[in-house]
Design an enzyme around this catalytic site. Structure first.
Site, PDB file in Angstrom:
ATOM      1  N   ASP A   1       0.845  -1.201   0.000  1.00  0.00           N
ATOM      2  CA  ASP A   1       0.000   0.000   0.000  1.00  0.00           C
ATOM      3  C   ASP A   1       0.889   1.262   0.000  1.00  0.00           C
ATOM      4  O   ASP A   1       2.121   1.149   0.007  1.00  0.00           O
ATOM      5  CB  ASP A   1      -0.872  -0.094   1.277  1.00  0.00           C
ATOM      6  CG  ASP A   1      -2.074   0.805   1.252  1.00  0.00           C
ATOM      7  OD1 ASP A   1      -2.384   1.354   0.199  1.00  0.00           O
ATOM      8  OD2 ASP A   1      -2.712   0.947   2.318  1.00  0.00           O
ATOM      9  N   HIS A   2       0.273   2.430   0.058  1.00  0.00           N
ATOM     10  CA  HIS A   2       0.918   3.745   0.089  1.00  0.00           C
ATOM     11  C   HIS A   2       2.434   3.822   0.239  1.00  0.00           C
ATOM     12  O   HIS A   2       2.951   4.016   1.339  1.00  0.00           O
ATOM     13  CB  HIS A   2       0.334   4.550   1.245  1.00  0.00           C
ATOM     14  CG  HIS A   2      -1.037   5.031   0.976  1.00  0.00           C
ATOM     15  ND1 HIS A   2      -1.303   6.100   0.172  1.00  0.00           N
ATOM     16  CD2 HIS A   2      -2.221   4.550   1.386  1.00  0.00           C
ATOM     17  CE1 HIS A   2      -2.598   6.271   0.095  1.00  0.00           C
ATOM     18  NE2 HIS A   2      -3.190   5.349   0.814  1.00  0.00           N
TER      19      HIS A   2
ATOM     20  N   GLY B   1      -9.901   4.413   1.710  1.00  0.00           N
ATOM     21  CA  GLY B   1     -10.709   4.939   2.824  1.00  0.00           C
ATOM     22  C   GLY B   1     -12.119   4.385   2.843  1.00  0.00           C
ATOM     23  O   GLY B   1     -13.072   5.101   3.158  1.00  0.00           O
TER      24      GLY B   1
HETATM   25 ZN    ZN Z   1      -5.052   4.979   1.070  1.00  0.00          ZN
END
Ligand code: ZN
Length: 284
Positions: free
Chosen positions: A82-83, A208
């Site tokens: 992720d990120h 989110g």
């Molecule tokens: Zn995110």
């Protein structure tokens, strides 16, 4: 099951109009129970790790055992980092064996985001790694302006150019969504989602997703988003399942028993999300 890439799963999901939960994990149990939930529902799942947790768990270890579990699973399971907010984090993820990595240049001005994404993709192509990028900025749910300020949202025109210039494999969009706990119920911009969906051909990602109302999540699936990031809610489900399994009169004090007792509740959370993201009853 042989290796399946995030790109393949998402392209397939986009065509067949279902959403794939991308569950953020942080230990062996969170991986195992998410995969078992997907096996129970007979649906694909993406297991992803946030690089910020590298002090808690070595990213290479989690990539290694998750890939092994994915290979042995009875449903398609893909593994993703992720990120990654810098070139170094993203390339380290490639080095550590993640078959899919997100490069998040969304906090930079547009042109810098393009360049950063292109640089990471150059390396990723050598190692056959999929790249998710982000355009527009998905902020935090604790800041009202991050949820409602459409200046942070993904521009349709820029999305077309960004995908063309970077050749990214999937695109995370900002459409009224935000990370973490929302201080105000989100109200996704479906008109924008529809325009982006009809303007680019690659799979779209919604970050989110924790606490976005169910009907908006299902509408997003029907509007063509295929990857749904779920971190806060899974962490919370894990916490509550552990709390609910604590028996104060049990003085044996076994953490192993506690975890074992909690696993059904956690799997039930994953199953509920898989069903929610499958409004058209797709089955493998
Ligand atoms: Zn995110």
């Amino acid at each position: 099951m042989s290796r399946v890439s995030v790109k393949e799963i998402l392209q397939y999901a986009t065509i067949h109009k279902f959403g794939v939960p991308a569950i953020n994990v942080f230990n062996y149990e969170t991986v195992k129970w998410a995969i078992e939930g997907a096996e129970r529902e007979k649906l694909p799942i993406i297991i992803q790790v946030y690089p910020g947790f590298s002090q808690h768990i070595n990213l290479k270890y989690i990539a290694d055992f998750t890939k092994d579990m994915a290979q042995k699973a009875t449903v398609p399971v893909a593994v993703h980092l992720d990120h990654s907010t810098t070139y170094e984090i993203a390339v380290a993820g490639i080095r550590d064996g993640f078959p899919s990595v997100m490069i998040d240049g969304s906090s930079h001005p547009y042109e810098e985001n393009v360049q950063l994404t292109k640089e990471v993709i150059k390396v990723a192509r050598i190692f056959d790694v999929d790249i998710e990028a982000e355009l527009g900025h998905v902020g935090t749910g604790s800041k009202l302006e991050d949820i409602i300020d459409s200046n942070n949202y993904t521009s349709v025109q820029q999305a077309v150019e960004f995908v063309e210039r970077t050749d990214c494999d999937s695109l995370a969009v900002a459409v009224g969504n935000a990370h973490g706990v929302y201080i105000k119920e989100p109200n996704l911009d479906f008109e924008r989602i529809a325009k982006i969906r009809s303007s680019v051909s690659i799979p779209l990602v919604l970050h989110g997703c924790s606490d976005i109302p169910d009907e908006q999540i299902q509408k997003s699936v029907n509007f063509g988003i295929s990857k749904f990031n779920i971190a806060t809610e899974y962490d919370r489900a894990f916490y509550h399942a552990i709390c609910n399994s604590i028996n104060p009169s049990d003085n044996k004090g076994s953490f192993f028993r506690l975890e074992t007792a909690a696993c059904d509740e956690i799997k039930a959370f994953v199953i509920r999300k898989l069903k929610l993201l499958n409004p058209n009853n797709y089955s493998l």
